[in-house]
Design a protein around this motif. Structure first.
Motif, PDB file in Angstrom:
ATOM      1  N   MET A   1     -34.320  53.310   7.737  1.00  0.00           N
ATOM      2  CA  MET A   1     -33.630  51.942   7.982  1.00  0.00           C
ATOM      3  C   MET A   1     -32.777  51.582   6.661  1.00  0.00           C
ATOM      4  O   MET A   1     -32.983  51.848   5.659  1.00  0.00           O
ATOM      5  N   HIS A   2     -31.855  50.662   7.207  1.00  0.00           N
ATOM      6  CA  HIS A   2     -30.884  50.061   6.140  1.00  0.00           C
ATOM      7  C   HIS A   2     -31.414  48.983   5.642  1.00  0.00           C
ATOM      8  O   HIS A   2     -31.267  48.028   6.178  1.00  0.00           O
ATOM      9  N   GLY A   3     -31.814  49.039   4.240  1.00  0.00           N
ATOM     10  CA  GLY A   3     -32.266  47.691   3.683  1.00  0.00           C
ATOM     11  C   GLY A   3     -32.667  47.995   2.327  1.00  0.00           C
ATOM     12  O   GLY A   3     -32.529  48.919   1.764  1.00  0.00           O
ATOM     13  N   PRO A   4     -33.068  46.824   1.780  1.00  0.00           N
ATOM     14  CA  PRO A   4     -33.348  46.974   0.232  1.00  0.00           C
ATOM     15  C   PRO A   4     -34.600  47.869   0.045  1.00  0.00           C
ATOM     16  O   PRO A   4     -35.399  48.222   0.839  1.00  0.00           O
ATOM     17  N   LEU A 128     -35.934  42.233  21.424  1.00  0.00           N
ATOM     18  CA  LEU A 128     -37.240  42.786  20.614  1.00  0.00           C
ATOM     19  C   LEU A 128     -37.368  42.100  19.736  1.00  0.00           C
ATOM     20  O   LEU A 128     -38.872  41.747  19.391  1.00  0.00           O
ATOM     21  N   LEU A 129     -36.474  41.403  18.822  1.00  0.00           N
ATOM     22  CA  LEU A 129     -36.963  40.543  17.510  1.00  0.00           C
ATOM     23  C   LEU A 129     -37.813  39.355  18.185  1.00  0.00           C
ATOM     24  O   LEU A 129     -38.808  38.998  17.550  1.00  0.00           O
ATOM     25  N   CYS A 168     -54.918  45.074  12.285  1.00  0.00           N
ATOM     26  CA  CYS A 168     -54.105  46.488  12.473  1.00  0.00           C
ATOM     27  C   CYS A 168     -52.656  45.878  13.249  1.00  0.00           C
ATOM     28  O   CYS A 168     -51.718  46.418  12.961  1.00  0.00           O
ATOM     29  N   ARG A 169     -52.799  45.555  14.537  1.00  0.00           N
ATOM     30  CA  ARG A 169     -51.926  45.334  15.262  1.00  0.00           C
ATOM     31  C   ARG A 169     -50.871  44.218  14.804  1.00  0.00           C
ATOM     32  O   ARG A 169     -49.741  44.211  14.808  1.00  0.00           O
ATOM     33  N   LEU A 170     -51.580  43.343  14.275  1.00  0.00           N
ATOM     34  CA  LEU A 170     -50.689  42.249  13.578  1.00  0.00           C
ATOM     35  C   LEU A 170     -49.868  42.661  12.557  1.00  0.00           C
ATOM     36  O   LEU A 170     -48.583  42.531  12.415  1.00  0.00           O
ATOM     37  N   SER A 171     -50.383  43.541  11.651  1.00  0.00           N
ATOM     38  CA  SER A 171     -49.434  44.123  10.508  1.00  0.00           C
ATOM     39  C   SER A 171     -48.506  44.873  10.968  1.00  0.00           C
ATOM     40  O   SER A 171     -47.383  45.085  10.445  1.00  0.00           O
ATOM     41  N   MET A 172     -48.648  45.872  12.184  1.00  0.00           N
ATOM     42  CA  MET A 172     -47.731  46.522  12.738  1.00  0.00           C
ATOM     43  C   MET A 172     -46.600  45.699  13.543  1.00  0.00           C
ATOM     44  O   MET A 172     -45.506  46.148  13.453  1.00  0.00           O
ATOM     45  N   GLY A 173     -46.901  44.724  14.120  1.00  0.00           N
ATOM     46  CA  GLY A 173     -46.192  43.620  14.546  1.00  0.00           C
ATOM     47  C   GLY A 173     -45.126  43.198  13.399  1.00  0.00           C
ATOM     48  O   GLY A 173     -44.054  42.918  13.680  1.00  0.00           O
ATOM     49  N   ILE A 174     -45.787  42.839  12.251  1.00  0.00           N
ATOM     50  CA  ILE A 174     -45.020  42.356  11.258  1.00  0.00           C
ATOM     51  C   ILE A 174     -43.927  43.440  10.636  1.00  0.00           C
ATOM     52  O   ILE A 174     -42.761  43.289  10.534  1.00  0.00           O
ATOM     53  N   GLY A 175     -44.446  44.681  10.759  1.00  0.00           N
ATOM     54  CA  GLY A 175     -43.617  45.763  10.368  1.00  0.00           C
ATOM     55  C   GLY A 175     -42.506  46.173  11.365  1.00  0.00           C
ATOM     56  O   GLY A 175     -41.407  46.296  10.956  1.00  0.00           O
ATOM     57  N   VAL A 177     -40.936  43.599  13.136  1.00  0.00           N
ATOM     58  CA  VAL A 177     -39.953  42.564  12.978  1.00  0.00           C
ATOM     59  C   VAL A 177     -39.236  42.998  11.622  1.00  0.00           C
ATOM     60  O   VAL A 177     -37.910  42.940  11.657  1.00  0.00           O
ATOM     61  N   ALA A 178     -39.715  43.295  10.684  1.00  0.00           N
ATOM     62  CA  ALA A 178     -39.166  43.764   9.561  1.00  0.00           C
ATOM     63  C   ALA A 178     -37.999  44.847   9.680  1.00  0.00           C
ATOM     64  O   ALA A 178     -36.976  44.844   9.200  1.00  0.00           O
TER      65      ALA A 178
END
Length: 183
Positions: A1-4, A128-129, A168-175, A177-178
Motif C-alpha cells: 500500500m502507498h502510505g507512511p 468500500l470506505l 478480531c473482526r473489528l480489528s480487520m475492519g479497522i485495518g 479502512v486504513a
C-alpha cells in the motif's frame, strides 16, 4: 500500500496477529467457528502481506494478480456460504475489497511515491470506505463483554469466545479502512 512507513508496519502487525488468532480459532469444537475462522485468517494474513511498506519490499508484478485470484476463490466460497445466511455477506464484501485493492495495486505505478491527479476518491473506494467505516462503528458498539458464567459454570474455551471473534473482526475492519485510505 502507498502510505507512511510506521503506520504501515503497525497495520502489518495488527493484521498478522489477527490472522494468527484466527488460525488458533480453527481448533474450535464449534463447526461454524472453524469455518469463519479460516476465512478470517486468510483475510488477516492477506491484509498483512498487502500492507508491507513498498520501501521495505516491493512485490513482483505477478503477485497482485495472484492475490486477486486467491481472494477471488475466497469470494466464491463466501458467496456459496452466503446461501446459508446473510452473515456471510460481510466476508463476501471483504474478499471483494481485497480483489479490488489487488487489482488497483497491479495497475498502480511501480514507484512507492506516485503522483495523484487530484481527481478525488474513486467511487468503489468511497463505497468500500463507507461500508467498512459503518461496519467498524456498528461492530465496535456491539463489542460488549459477555456475561461471566453463573454459578461455577465452565467458561467457554478462549477460541470459542464470541467477544474475541468480534474483536478480531473489528480489528480487520479497522485495518481495511486504513488500507482503503491509502489507496
Amino acid at each position: 500500500m502507498h502510505g507512511p512507513t510506521s503506520p504501515a508496519w503497525l497495520l502489518v502487525t495488527l493484521c498478522a496477529a489477527t490472522g494468527a488468532y484466527c488460525l488458533l480459532r480453527m481448533r474450535s469444537t464449534v463447526e461454524e467457528q472453524r469455518r469463519a475462522a479460516g476465512g478470517e485468517a486468510l483475510m488477516g494474513f492477506g491484509m498483512a502481506a498487502m500492507a508491507v511498506p513498498a520501501t521495505a519490499f516491493t512485490p513482483p508484478g505477478w503477485a497482485w494478480p495472484l492475490y486477486a485470484a486467491v481472494f477471488g476463490a475466497a469470494a466464491l466460497r463466501a458467496l456459496w456460504a452466503a446461501r446459508s445466511g446473510p452473515h456471510h455477506l460481510h466476508h463476501l464484501v471483504g474478499t471483494a475489497a481485497m480483489i479490488y485493492m489487488s487489482l488497483a495495486m497491479a495497475a498502480s505505478p511501480a514507484s512507492p511515491h506516485h503522483s495523484h491527479t487530484g481527481a478525488g476518491v474513486p467511487l468503489v473506494t468511497g463505497a468500500l470506505l463507507l461500508y467498512f467505516t459503518g461496519y467498524v462503528l456498528v461492530s465496535g458498539a456491539r463489542l460488549v463483554p459477555a456475561a461471566a458464567p453463573a454459578g461455577g459454570a465452565v467458561a467457554p474455551r478462549w477460541g470459542d469466545r464470541p467477544e474475541l471473534a468480534r474483536a478480531c473482526r473489528l480489528s480487520m475492519g479497522i485495518g481495511m479502512v486504513a488500507m482503503l485510505l491509502t489507496m
